[in-house]
Design an enzyme around this catalytic site. Structure first.
Site, PDB file in Angstrom:
ATOM      1  N   ASP A 242       0.848  -1.196   0.000  1.00  0.00           N
ATOM      2  CA  ASP A 242       0.000   0.000   0.000  1.00  0.00           C
ATOM      3  C   ASP A 242       0.889   1.254   0.000  1.00  0.00           C
ATOM      4  OD1 ASP A 242      -2.394   1.466   0.302  1.00  0.00           O
ATOM      5  OD2 ASP A 242      -2.242   1.427   2.493  1.00  0.00           O
ATOM      6  N   HIS A 243       0.700   2.131  -0.975  1.00  0.00           N
ATOM      7  CA  HIS A 243       1.447   3.405  -1.047  1.00  0.00           C
ATOM      8  C   HIS A 243       2.966   3.240  -1.014  1.00  0.00           C
ATOM      9  CE1 HIS A 243      -2.119   5.950  -0.703  1.00  0.00           C
ATOM     10  NE2 HIS A 243      -2.539   5.199   0.297  1.00  0.00           N
TER      11      HIS A 243
ATOM     12  N   ASP B 269       3.058   4.646  -5.591  1.00  0.00           N
ATOM     13  CA  ASP B 269       2.340   5.895  -5.338  1.00  0.00           C
ATOM     14  C   ASP B 269       3.238   7.076  -5.711  1.00  0.00           C
ATOM     15  OD1 ASP B 269       1.149   8.165  -4.398  1.00  0.00           O
ATOM     16  OD2 ASP B 269       0.871   7.461  -2.344  1.00  0.00           O
TER      17      ASP B 269
ATOM     18  N   HIS C  69      -7.466  10.633   3.745  1.00  0.00           N
ATOM     19  CA  HIS C  69      -6.985   9.540   4.603  1.00  0.00           C
ATOM     20  C   HIS C  69      -7.188   9.855   6.090  1.00  0.00           C
ATOM     21  CE1 HIS C  69      -4.147   8.007   1.309  1.00  0.00           C
ATOM     22  NE2 HIS C  69      -4.825   6.939   1.680  1.00  0.00           N
TER      23      HIS C  69
ATOM     24  N   HIS D 239      -9.321   5.128  -1.869  1.00  0.00           N
ATOM     25  CA  HIS D 239      -8.565   5.151  -0.607  1.00  0.00           C
ATOM     26  C   HIS D 239      -9.320   5.994   0.417  1.00  0.00           C
ATOM     27  CE1 HIS D 239      -4.414   3.610  -1.738  1.00  0.00           C
ATOM     28  NE2 HIS D 239      -5.121   3.471  -2.855  1.00  0.00           N
TER      29      HIS D 239
ATOM     30  N   ALA E 293     -11.333   5.280   2.760  1.00  0.00           N
ATOM     31  CA  ALA E 293     -12.779   5.014   2.770  1.00  0.00           C
ATOM     32  C   ALA E 293     -13.393   5.004   4.165  1.00  0.00           C
ATOM     33  CB  ALA E 293     -13.077   3.715   2.041  1.00  0.00           C
TER      34      ALA E 293
ATOM     35  N   ASN F  42     -10.071   0.795   0.185  1.00  0.00           N
ATOM     36  CA  ASN F  42      -9.073   0.713   1.258  1.00  0.00           C
ATOM     37  C   ASN F  42      -9.626   1.229   2.581  1.00  0.00           C
ATOM     38  OD1 ASN F  42      -7.415   0.071  -0.886  1.00  0.00           O
ATOM     39  ND2 ASN F  42      -5.794   1.493  -0.315  1.00  0.00           N
TER      40      ASN F  42
ATOM     41  N   THR G 116      -8.301   3.240   9.051  1.00  0.00           N
ATOM     42  CA  THR G 116      -8.658   3.977  10.273  1.00  0.00           C
ATOM     43  C   THR G 116      -9.809   3.328  11.049  1.00  0.00           C
ATOM     44  OG1 THR G 116      -7.879   6.000   9.256  1.00  0.00           O
ATOM     45  CG2 THR G 116      -9.375   6.256  11.113  1.00  0.00           C
TER      46      THR G 116
HETATM   47  P1  13P Z   1      -8.347   5.148   5.915  1.00  0.00           P
HETATM   48  O1  13P Z   1      -7.351   4.934   6.999  1.00  0.00           O
HETATM   49  O2  13P Z   1      -8.790   6.565   5.843  1.00  0.00           O
HETATM   50  O3  13P Z   1      -9.428   4.163   5.944  1.00  0.00           O
HETATM   51  O4  13P Z   1      -7.547   4.920   4.530  1.00  0.00           O
HETATM   52  C1  13P Z   1      -6.927   3.693   4.277  1.00  0.00           C
HETATM   53  C2  13P Z   1      -6.137   3.744   3.038  1.00  0.00           C
HETATM   54  O5  13P Z   1      -6.430   4.462   2.113  1.00  0.00           O
HETATM   55  C3  13P Z   1      -4.979   2.864   2.947  1.00  0.00           C
HETATM   56  O6  13P Z   1      -4.283   3.051   1.757  1.00  0.00           O
HETATM   57  O1  G3H Z   2      -3.139   5.150   3.725  1.00  0.00           O
HETATM   58  C1  G3H Z   2      -2.456   4.928   4.702  1.00  0.00           C
HETATM   59  C2  G3H Z   2      -2.770   3.802   5.598  1.00  0.00           C
HETATM   60  O2  G3H Z   2      -3.775   4.158   6.509  1.00  0.00           O
HETATM   61  C3  G3H Z   2      -1.529   3.353   6.274  1.00  0.00           C
HETATM   62  O3  G3H Z   2      -1.156   4.181   7.302  1.00  0.00           O
HETATM   63  O4  G3H Z   2       1.279   4.628   6.973  1.00  0.00           O
HETATM   64  O5  G3H Z   2       0.218   4.777   9.246  1.00  0.00           O
HETATM   65  O6  G3H Z   2       0.540   2.568   8.153  1.00  0.00           O
HETATM   66  P1  G3H Z   2       0.315   4.032   7.962  1.00  0.00           P
HETATM   67 ZN    ZN Z   3      -4.445   5.038   0.980  1.00  0.00          ZN
END
Ligand code: 13P
Ligand code: G3H
Ligand code: ZN
Length: 285
Positions: free
Chosen positions: A83-84, A105, A181, A209, A211, A231, A234
């Site tokens: 992810d990212h 990303d 996010h 993302h 969401a 995604n 949170t």
């Molecule tokens: P949230 O933490 O806002 O649900 O976003 C998650 C996310 O986009 C992970 O890439």
């Molecule tokens: O989009 C980001 C995700 O919520 C991941 O967050 O970088 O704190 O692990 P993190």
């Molecule tokens: Zn994200």
């Protein structure tokens, strides 16, 4: 047969049938178990994803090993996704560690640079059967105090999305459409018409993302408009910590981590279940 399916496999099916796959962030054993056990109970294909923060916290090998063990026990399709990932090198490291899908990303880079690196990742990943997600537009973090006007300027441009997909060969595209996010309440207003426009121009699975901050009704509309991967992080964190707080409030002297984290996992399972049902991917395995 390969242990993990790719995001591309899951998302093409979701696109055809009009639902979205939940992509949940995994940071430790209890979280991995919560996600997989719930996916199994709901008969839902699932994506477990590791952020750079998760990799820094647990180590890429630990994450890959935990998800591998969980997937071996599962009978539903499981994908392991980065992810990212903001560097080419990290994308390659994750492919080597066994991830079935990665994300480059480059949303903070100028468009042509984002295109060039995303294409390099695709060229390598596709040779070894790994799928790739790209990102366009900027998705801010909650607390950055971005105005509505600024948020609109940060959204993905449909013509650029068309160019991006043609030139890179990505399997899925994350788009900024007013999502943020890390929101703790569901107040984000997303641009559904923009999602539809980008879907028509690109015809690939689109990714939403941030969401956790999007109201359920908007999530449903976004899926209809072309979102195939959603995604969530949170919302899961909130559930996990709620579980910990509940145990410690009821018994401030509790010193057995299993009792504390066991409740955290149970709370998280219900949060995952709610999202899987909202996305319509239950009973799709
Ligand atoms: P949230 O933490 O806002 O649900 O976003 C998650 C996310 O986009 C992970 O890439
Ligand atoms: O989009 C980001 C995700 O919520 C991941 O967050 O970088 O704190 O692990 P993190
Ligand atoms: Zn994200």
């Amino acid at each position: 047969m390969k242990l993990f399916v790719t995001n591309a496999q899951l998302l093409q099916q979701a696109k055809k049938e009009g639902y979205a796959i939940g992509a949940f962030n995994a940071n430790n054993m209890e979280i991995v178990q919560a996600i997989i056990e719930t996916a199994e109970e709901e008969r839902a294909p699932v994506i477990l994803q590791a952020s750079q923060g998760a990799i820094q916290y647990a180590g890429v090998d630990y994450i890959a090993a935990m998800v591998r063990v969980a997937a071996e026990k599962a009978t539903v399709p499981v994908a392991l996704h980065l992810d990212h990932g903001t560097s080419f090198e990290q994308n390659i490291e994750c492919i080597r560690a066994g991830f079935s899908s990665v994300m480059f990303d480059g949303s903070k880079l100028p468009l042509q640079e984002n295109i060039a690196i995303t294409k390099r990742v695709c060229d390598v990943a596709h040779i070894v059967g790994v799928s790739v997600e790209g990102e366009l537009g900027q998705i801010p973090k909650s607390g950055e105090n971005v105005t509505r006007e600024q948020l609109e300027k940060m959204m993905a441009n449909p013509a650029e999305a068309e160019e991006f997909v043609k030139k890179t060969g990505v399997d899925a595209l994350a788009i900024a459409v007013g999502n943020v996010h890390g929101m703790k309440t569901q107040e984000a207003q997303i641009d559904i018409a923009r999602i539809e426009k980008i879907r028509k121009l690109t015809d690939i699975p689109l990714v939403l993302h941030g969401a956790s901050g999007i109201p359920d009704e908007s999530v449903k509309k976004a899926i209809k408009a072309g979102i195939c991967k959603i995604n969530i992080d949170t919302e899961l964190r909130k559930a996990f910590v709620r579980g910990i707080s509940t145990v410690l409030k009821e018994n401030p002297n509790e010193i057995d981590p299993r009792k504390i984290l066991g409740k955290a996992k149970a709370e998280m399972k219900e949060a995952v279940r709610e999202k899987i049902r909202l996305f319509g991917c239950n009973n799709k395995a």
